[in-house]
Each structure stands twice: as C-alpha cells, then as structure tokens.
Design an enzyme around this catalytic site. Structure first.
Site, PDB file in Angstrom:
ATOM      1  N   CYS A  95       0.154  -5.601  -8.435  1.00  0.00           N
ATOM      2  CA  CYS A  95      -0.391  -6.413  -9.537  1.00  0.00           C
ATOM      3  C   CYS A  95      -1.906  -6.554  -9.413  1.00  0.00           C
ATOM      4  CB  CYS A  95       0.289  -7.777  -9.584  1.00  0.00           C
ATOM      5  SG  CYS A  95       0.153  -8.727  -8.049  1.00  0.00           S
ATOM      6  N   HIS A 127       0.356 -13.628  -6.936  1.00  0.00           N
ATOM      7  CA  HIS A 127       0.478 -12.707  -8.064  1.00  0.00           C
ATOM      8  C   HIS A 127      -0.806 -12.710  -8.893  1.00  0.00           C
ATOM      9  CE1 HIS A 127       2.443 -10.234 -10.992  1.00  0.00           C
ATOM     10  NE2 HIS A 127       2.383 -11.151 -11.951  1.00  0.00           N
TER      11      HIS A 127
END
Length: 482
Positions: A113, A430
């Site tokens: 990510c 994330h």
C-alpha cells in the site's frame, strides 16, 4: 356509463365508453390512446361548442350511441433510434475511464500500500505523465540499467492506469523497484514487509530525476527539478564564534516538524526551516553548535510537504509515530517563507491574482503604482536575472518553454493530493492516497478500491487519533499562463 362513436379524419371509433363520473379530460385521454392526438390538441364538437376538460357531463347533453366528431393533429410517431442505447460497460476501456471520472486502483501485492499510494499521487501530475510518455525505449549511455527499467516501468504503469477501469496489478513496477532499491524487498517470516511511503516517494523521484533529463538545449534539462524542486538559501551562524556563512541547496519537499507548539502546517513549516547542527569551527578549533535558518529562493510547480510524524524509538527499536493533530489548508500561501528577492518577484503576479479575484467579487482593480509597473516589466523579461528566483532553480533562460510559465507563479498553492497513514508505526499500518481529479472531485484510492469523497472531508485527515492522518501533502501552484 355511456357508449358513443367518435369520427376522427377518415377513421371511426365505435363503442367508446364515457365514464360520466369522471371529467371530460379522462375521456380525452382515452381518445389519445386511440388516435395519438394529445388532449390539449383535441377539439371535440358537442352541443353549444367545444368540449372543455372540466365540463359537467350532465349539462353537455351527450346521449347513448351519439356520434361525435374530433379534430386535431396526432404526435409524430417516434422513430426507433438508428443506434440502440450504449451502456458504459460496452464502451472501450479508455472511454469508460473518461465516463467514470477517475482512473483505476492498484492491487495490493502484499504490504504494497505504501507503493500504491505513492504511485497514485504522482500519477495525478499531468506534466510528469507527459515527460514519461516521451521517455525513449532505448537506455541512454549515462544512465544505469535499473534506473532505466524503473522509469520505463513507471511509464507503462501510468499508461495502464489511464486506460483501465478495472484494478491494475503493478507486478512489473514492483519487481523493478525491488531490484533498484533492495530495501523494499525485505522479508519477515517469508512475507514482504511494510515500508515507508515517504522513502518510496523520495527514491522514485530521485530515479526519475536522473532519467528524465533532456539533452536538448531548448528544453529544461531536469524535468523533476522543474516540477518538484525547491531551492533553499540558508544562513548558517555560530553564536559562540560569530562565524557566518550562506549555502544553497535543492530539495524535493518541505518538512513540517511537529512539536507541542505546532497546531497548523504553517507553524510546522516555520519550525522545519530552522535547525541546529554541530560541526567543526575553524576559529574555535573544535566542534560547535550552528543555527541554520533557511528560506525559499525558487518555487516548483508542485510543492510537496512531508509531516515528520515518525522518529526512531530506542526502547522498542522501531519507528514510532507522533499522533498529534496538525491542521493543513486546501490553499497554502508560502510567501512568508520566501527570500526577499523572491518576494519582490512575486508581488506583480500576486497583485494580478488579487485583481482577478476582485473582479469576480465585483470590485475594481487596484490602480498600479510605479513600483508595481516596474515589477510587471521584470515579469515579462523572462531572460533577465531578476526572474531567476521565481523559476525553478534549474530552469534555463530563453524565450518560450516552461521558464515563461514559471515566471508567473504567485506563491499560492492548491491541495491536489494527500497520502495518509493509519497505524502506530511506519513499518506497519496502512497507507492510502486521496487525489483530486481534473473534474474537481476527490477520490480515495484504497489500493484497488477507488471511493469518491467530499472535499470538506479531506482536511479532516489531520491526525489526533488512530484514523488516517496526512503524511505527505502535494500542492499545485496557482500560476498565470503566458
């Protein structure tokens, strides 16, 4: 209920029922179904004149089996379209992207990510895409093979994103990124580890700065420096010895340092432009503390700001995160951080901007002073040395090209992308990209899932908890084209 016959043109419609409990307008609707003549065009002859929509049947005097006459022109029969309706899924993918209003997402290949969010933010820069599209397939002699491969992979990935509505798997790009920078290929228990998005951003821009250089003297030799390069001029002073020097450097981002006193990006940038360093003092013959104060001497087309949220925590032996809330604006003015020379060159275009905004608000433009006119003269003379501070530090002098556009920067920037991090450590959590589209709407790129967002929610990513918080902000210069 009565039954009548109706004659229209050469046609006769027998046994048409009239419900006398309903107004005549309902009867006209029945005739519309039979003849195609809209009620407002129907002229039905009855005793005493024409039948009105709201007449009382009792006073009209219609009898069972009566013959009635109607006049009126029917609607033109609608022809079937030559081409049937085209559904979006039937369009070519390139046209689907245009209709959708945003490009594709990127599949997460296993803790990637950080890479996906970096790519989505940089992909939103049209000038960078244009430079990559012109990048040759053959490697130049002064460029190493892995840098060439990474640049070519970036070009191909950007092309895929522009042409696809379905999520793209950035396999080739990821493979070459790990080959060029092995730290992104670190494994833990056989699984690729999460990495720092800012490090990925910096390394990718560095590679592109090496590869996207133009040998042509008519073009800017360093595209990345022109787009993202910030020239800083610094005063380095030692209070103990009285020594003072100045130095110039080019960076790709400004740092927003976060402390207990910092609540807003403006305050963090002010802190970031001041630092202390220890180095050898020639006059003292030993190490001493120097204060370094920097200001901006040349502005880029795209201004990148990094929130310094991570620091090395010795106790846990990992990068810890500062969760403090730091607000940032949709419009950023960096005039206060500029050198005196740059401020002088910004005055004329800033006045033009104020006048334009005044016109929109219905105000009269400010009468220019002689000094303002002098500034205008300087701005139009793109070859003069007075303009050097308004251009990127690597801009070449000459007529035409990007230098002209650089001379019209105002020091005011609009937010176009935010890269956020959710979690407590840089090596976990994330990363997500929030990108403003050309249409003005915002899209949250959570790996392969693009989600529309409201602009008012973008500035709420300022921290203060475990939710997504801004780690990198990218602003686009508000400039005047020639």
């Amino acid at each position: 209920m009565l039954t009548v016959s109706v004659k229209w043109l050469k046609e006769v419609f027998p046994k048409v029922e009239i419900d006398t409990s309903q107004p005549p307008y309902v009867f006209k609707c029945q005739l519309y179904d039979l003849t195609g003549v809209p009620p407002e065009r129907q002229k039905i002859m009855v005793k005493g004149g024409l039948l009105k929509d709201d007449a009382d049947w009792a006073t009209v005097g219609v009898k069972e089996g009566q013959k009635m006459m109607m006049m009126g022109t029917a609607d033109e029969i609608v022809k079937a379209p030559e081409k049937g309706p085209i559904f979006m899924e039937d369009l070519p993918e390139e046209e689907q992207v245009v209709a959708l209003g945003h490009t594709a997402g990127l599949f997460n290949l296993g803790n990637t990510c950080y890479m996906n969010s970096t790519v989505q933010c940089l992909h939103s820069v049209p000038d960078l895409k244009s430079a990559l599209s012109n990048y040759p397939s053959q490697k130049s002699s002064d460029l190493d093979q892995t840098s060439h491969m990474l640049t070519a992979a970036t070009r191909e990935l950007f092309n895929e994103l522009d042409k696809s509505v379905k999520p793209v798997a950035p396999m080739q790009f990821w493979m070459v990124l790990r080959k060029k920078y092995p730290q992104f290929g670190q494994l833990h228990n056989g699984v690729y580890m999460q990495q720092d998005a800012e490090e990925c951003w910096t390394q990718l821009l560095y590679t592109l700065s090496q590869s996207l250089r133009s040998p042509s003297p008519s073009q800017n030799p360093d595209t990345i420096k022109e787009l993202f390069g910030i020239e800083l001029v610094s005063r380095v002073h030692c209070q103990e010895s009285g020594e003072e020097s100045s130095e110039t450097e080019s960076v790709y981002s400004l740092k927003c340092h976060i402390s207990q006193e910092v609540n807003h990006l403006h305050e963090g940038l002010k802190h970031g432009l001041k630092s202390e360093l220890e180095k050898a003092s020639p006059s003292l013959g030993r190490s001493a503390i120097y204060l370094k104060e920097s200001c901006i001497n040349a502005l880029p087309r795209y201004l990148t700001v990094q929130f310094v949220r991570f620091f090395w925590k010795r106790e846990s032996n990992q990068k810890a995160k500062i969760l403090r809330k730091v607000d940032y604006p949709l419009q950023l003015d960096v005039y206060d951080f500029c050198s005196d020379d740059l401020r002088k060159n910004l005055e004329a275009p800033r006045q033009i901007l104020r006048d334009e905004e005044g016109k929109k608000a219905g105000l009269k433009a400010k009468v220019k002073s002689s000094s303002s006119k002098d500034n205008d003269a300087k701005m139009t003379d793109v070859e003069g040395p007075s303009n050097e501070s308004v251009k990127s530090s690597n801009s070449t002098s000459g007529e035409g090209g990007s230098s002209d556009k650089e001379s019209h920067l105002t020091g005011i920037y609009d937010l176009v992308a935010v890269l956020t991090h959710k979690g407590r450590s840089a090596d976990s959590g994330h990363y997500v990209a929030w990108v403003k589209q050309e249409s003005g709407k915002w899209i949250e790129y959570d790996d392969d899932n693009p989600i529309p967002q409201r602009e008012e929610d973008i500035t709420k990513l300022s921290g203060g908890g475990d939710w997504h918080m801004a780690y990198i902000c990218m602003y686009k210069a508000r400039a005047f084209p020639v």
